[in-house]
Design an enzyme around this catalytic site. Structure first.
Site, PDB file in Angstrom:
ATOM      1  N   HIS A  80      -2.294   5.592   2.720  1.00 33.30           N
ATOM      2  CA  HIS A  80      -2.087   6.950   2.168  1.00 33.30           C
ATOM      3  C   HIS A  80      -3.394   7.753   2.138  1.00 33.30           C
ATOM      4  CE1 HIS A  80       2.086   6.240   0.664  1.00 33.30           C
ATOM      5  NE2 HIS A  80       1.667   4.986   0.602  1.00 33.30           N
ATOM      6  N   ASN A 153       7.815   7.175  -2.608  1.00 31.19           N
ATOM      7  CA  ASN A 153       7.824   7.520  -1.187  1.00 31.19           C
ATOM      8  C   ASN A 153       9.015   8.412  -0.874  1.00 31.19           C
ATOM      9  OD1 ASN A 153       5.540   6.072  -0.423  1.00 31.19           O
ATOM     10  ND2 ASN A 153       6.677   4.251   0.202  1.00 31.19           N
ATOM     11  N   HIS A 344      -1.257   5.118 -10.262  1.00 31.38           N
ATOM     12  CA  HIS A 344      -1.066   3.693 -10.555  1.00 31.38           C
ATOM     13  C   HIS A 344       0.339   3.510 -11.141  1.00 31.38           C
ATOM     14  CE1 HIS A 344      -1.382  -0.287 -11.862  1.00 31.38           C
ATOM     15  NE2 HIS A 344      -2.393  -0.227 -12.689  1.00 31.38           N
ATOM     16  N   TYR A 367      -3.303  -1.268  -7.745  1.00 35.86           N
ATOM     17  CA  TYR A 367      -3.760   0.128  -7.848  1.00 35.86           C
ATOM     18  C   TYR A 367      -5.020   0.282  -8.695  1.00 35.86           C
ATOM     19  CZ  TYR A 367       0.308   1.612  -5.245  1.00 35.86           C
ATOM     20  OH  TYR A 367       1.225   1.788  -4.243  1.00 35.86           O
TER      21      TYR A 367
END
Ligand code: HDE
Length: 712
Positions: A80, A153, A344, A367
């Site tokens: 990403h 997503n 996160h 994360y």
């Protein structure tokens, strides 16, 4: 507890913006200084011993300027990396207290500030926006209870079931290690090698190779939390929940040829689209949807609700729309906000909890770990974009880049010197209490039997596609696997997807030079889910972009009437002509040209309008660029409109088999396969309205099916 330690009460739409204001610096009109605030007298010449002599070590301005520059880069996100963010707010429609105590889901009058970052997964920071890829859709809610991150997503399922496989799938899909080729693409051997060895990828591959992999705009794609989460209410009762974002403009996509060309013509296509829309006040909106399953119904379905390669069919478990997010403000500084924002999935607030989805569990580790290296230490929560609006009080101290000045001697608990504060909050005071799920199991490295059906929902997805969506998937396979060099891998793709649907596998095989499956396979699933097809989405013409092809001698009243009607409907228009500057109409009036044929291309527009006017059209007819523009727009199934002489350009193009208004037709509207024409009409208002309807259809796929995909 002092009053100062109690969260500040309801959060307003502007509270994050107000917090950020303290960190903004405006440099316009100021004198140049060093980082120490010393004014600089000359920033063009380094301090030298003689005009042609060496630079001196004592040149503190030079040293500081160059050193800072040398350290400007931070590691890009491992996935990403390329993204684009915007600010906005979220408002719940009605209290969700029945299911969750999360404060931002209680009061419809509260506008909770949010920051959203959209992204592609595979490409590096400088890669093109329109590549075929999953899109990240990460939202940070700055709530009264603290920050809540919904890191989702645009595809509701994932490649793998267990987080321990994440490095494998990402290594396989990233550019190949010996030569770093190809950039931002899954069309290469290592990825398909991994896929064919990992059957759980089948469902997500179907989505990735569908039109969802090439969205028209970040404003026109859905978002999904993917995992099953838990809602917990005030009484401690929990239920399972899946999160959705539903875009107000519907779900729309590019076509592959267009996406590839856009990657060259405008690699920033998606970020520009979002930036421009927000600047124009066309604020993107997404409704938050939830699917809820009661705890006691956990085992009622023919899929495991903890398996992240499975969705919950909307027809089975309806999506309830519970609120709306509106993006209203662009960032002031890309690096400070979009690059430094740290999401996160473990940033949850009371009322939202996890489940044992093994993919989610692994993310909870990853994360925080990644931010430590990317943002340079444990104090990244102090970076302005990451700061909660709720107050932060704890005994964490020091570390790289600490900005907070913690007062006092006490940095431990319990303590007597500070009255045992900061002290844990009770549940009623807002303390986070993990849902007391009862667990009992042996330590094993195993996959649950209930996770072993990898194909049935892939078949459901395939069954749910319209004819043209199926064609697009097959073409995507032909492109992706067509780029694979290893013949065995190609064959394995055919064999693997034969498990999804026999007709799919046969058609994949034809295009990639592999053998058709020995016998047509499939799962026997015959059901379909209409919610999965983009054919059934919202069709809204607002913010669509139309190119107006015009040259000197165009028909002013006609063009301005069409443009005005489109603009009133929220559709944007740009005049495309060979040269920038003004063009003059047949009756001597001027219009400003927005783009020339070098800066524009049909791929940058949703539709084309060809202006009438004899002289203008004669010039267009002599221009290859204009004919190419039309032919390409037609190929990409876009709406095309023309009035009067403008129709001559269509007649001279490669558009065939579409009825056009002839020279003698009197004010009769011709509309076929998204091509709309009219001649000899005194008034073009009916034509313009119909043109808007045709534009709102997004694409005229029947044309593609009939003209492009029909066997020769
Ligand atoms: Fe991520 N993912 N991910 N991911 N992910 C990251 O975190 C990871 C997964 C998603 O705009 C990284 O800050 C693991 C699913 C988004 O800043 C990293 C696994 C979903 C973003 C990471 C997954 C996502 C990330 C890289 C398997 C959809 C961009 C930089 C268990 C629900 C957030 C960073 C932004 C980013 C790890 C799977 C969404 C390395 C280990 C499933 C939208 O921590």
């Amino acid at each position: 507890m002092t009053t100062e330690q109690i969260p500040s009460g309801p959060i307003g739409e502007h509270s994050k913006n107000e917090q950020l204001a303290a960190f903004r610096v405006r440099h316009a009109g100021a004198k140049l200084s060093t980082n120490q605030g010393v004014r600089v007298s000359n920033t063009d010449d380094s301090l030298k011993a003689g005009v042609r002599g060496p630079t001196l070590m004592e040149d503190f301005h030079f040293r500081e300027k160059i050193t800072h520059f040398d350290h400007e880069r931070i590691p890009e996100r491992v996935v990403h990396a390329r993204g684009f963010g915007a600010h906005g707010y979220f408002q719940v429609y009605e209290s969700m207290a029945e299911y969750t105590k999360a404060k931002f889901l209680q009061d419809p009058s509260v506008k909770t500030p949010v920051f959203v970052r959209f992204s592609t997964v595979v490409g590096s920071r400088g890669s093109a926006d329109t590549v075929r890829d999953v899109r990240g859709f990460a939202t940070k809610f700055y709530t009264e209870d603290g920050n809540y991150d919904l890191v989702g997503n645009n595809i509701p399922v994932f490649f793998i079931q267990d987080a321990i496989k994440f490095p494998d799938v990402i290594h396989a899909i990233k550019p190949e290690p010996e030569n770093e080729i190809p950039q931002a693409s899954s069309a290469h051997d290592t990825f398909w090698d991994f896929v064919t060895g990992t059957p759980e990828t089948a469902h997500m591959i179907m989505w990735l190779l569908s039109d969802r992999g090439i969205p028209r705009s970040y404003r026109m794609m859905e978002g999904f939390g993917v995992h099953t989460f838990r809602f917990v209410n005030q009484q401690g009762k929990a239920c399972f929940v899946k999160f959705h974002w539903k875009p107000a403009l519907g779900v729309h996509s590019l076509v592959w040829d267009e996406a590839q060309k856009l990657a060259g013509k405008d690699p920033d296509y998606h970020r520009r689209d979002l930036w421009d829309a927000i600047n124009r006040g066309e604020y993107p909106e997404y409704e938050l949807g939830v699917q809820i399953i009661a705890e006691e119904d956990e085992f009622k379905f023919d899929f495991d609700i903890l398996d992240p390669t499975k969705l919950w069919p909307e027809e089975l478990i309806p999506v309830r729309r519970v609120g709306k997010m509106t993006l209203t403000r662009n960032v002031d500084n890309f690096f400070a906000e979009t690059e430094q924002v740290a999401f996160h999935p473990g940033h949850v607030v009371p009322g939202i909890d996890f489940t044992n989805d093994p993919l989610l569990q692994g993310r909870l580790f990853s994360y925080l770990d990644t931010q430590l290296i990317r943002l340079g230490g444990p104090n990244f929560h102090e970076i302005p974009i990451n700061r909660p609006v709720a107050h932060v009080h704890n005994n964490q101290r020091d570390g790289y880049h600490r900005a907070t000045i913690d007062e006092g001697r006490v940095s431990y608990f319990p303590n007597s010197l500070q009255g045992d504060t900061p002290q844990p909050a009770t549940e009623t005071e807002g303390g986070y209490v993990h849902y007391a799920e009862k667990l009992d199991g042996a330590k094993v490295r195993q996959r649950s039997e209930s996770f072993k059906d990898h194909y049935r929902q892939a078949t459901l997805f395939w069954n749910s596609m319209s004819e043209v969506e199926k064609q697009h998937i097959i073409q995507a396979f032909h492109f992706e696997v067509g780029n694979v060099k290893d013949k065995q891998i190609k064959q394995r793709v055919v064999d693997m997807f034969n498990n999804v649907a026999g007709d799919l596998a046969v058609q994949i095989a034809v295009g990639i030079g592999a053998n058709p499956p020995a016998s047509p396979g499939g799962t026997g699933v015959t059901a379909s889910s209409p919610a999965l097809s983009q054919e059934n989405t919202i069709k809204n013409p607002r913010t669509r972009k139309v190119a107006v092809l015009a040259e000197n001698g165009f028909n002013f009243p006609e063009v301005t009437q069409v443009i005005d009607t489109l603009n009133t409907a929220g559709i944007q228009t740009e005049i495309v002509s060979p040269n920038l500057g003004m063009i003059t109409s047949a009756d001597g009036r001027n219009l400003e040209v927005t783009k020339n044929y070098l800066t524009a291309g049909s791929i940058l527009y949703d539709a084309v309008y060809i202006a009438g006017g004899r002289q203008s059209v004669d010039s267009l007819l002599a221009r290859g660029d204009a004919l190419h523009f039309i032919n390409e727009a037609f190929k990409h199934a876009k709406a095309i409109g023309a009035a009067n002489e403008g129709i001559d350009l269509l007649a001279a193009s490669q558009i065939q088999g579409v009825a056009l208004a002839g020279p003698e037709t009197q004010a009769q509207l011709f509309s076929e396969l998204g091509v709309i024409t009219i001649r000899n009409a005194a008034d073009l208002s009916y034509f313009s309205q119909e043109f808007i309807n045709v534009i709102s259809q997004h694409r005229h796929w029947t044309r593609q099916l009939q003209k492009e995909l029909a066997p020769a």
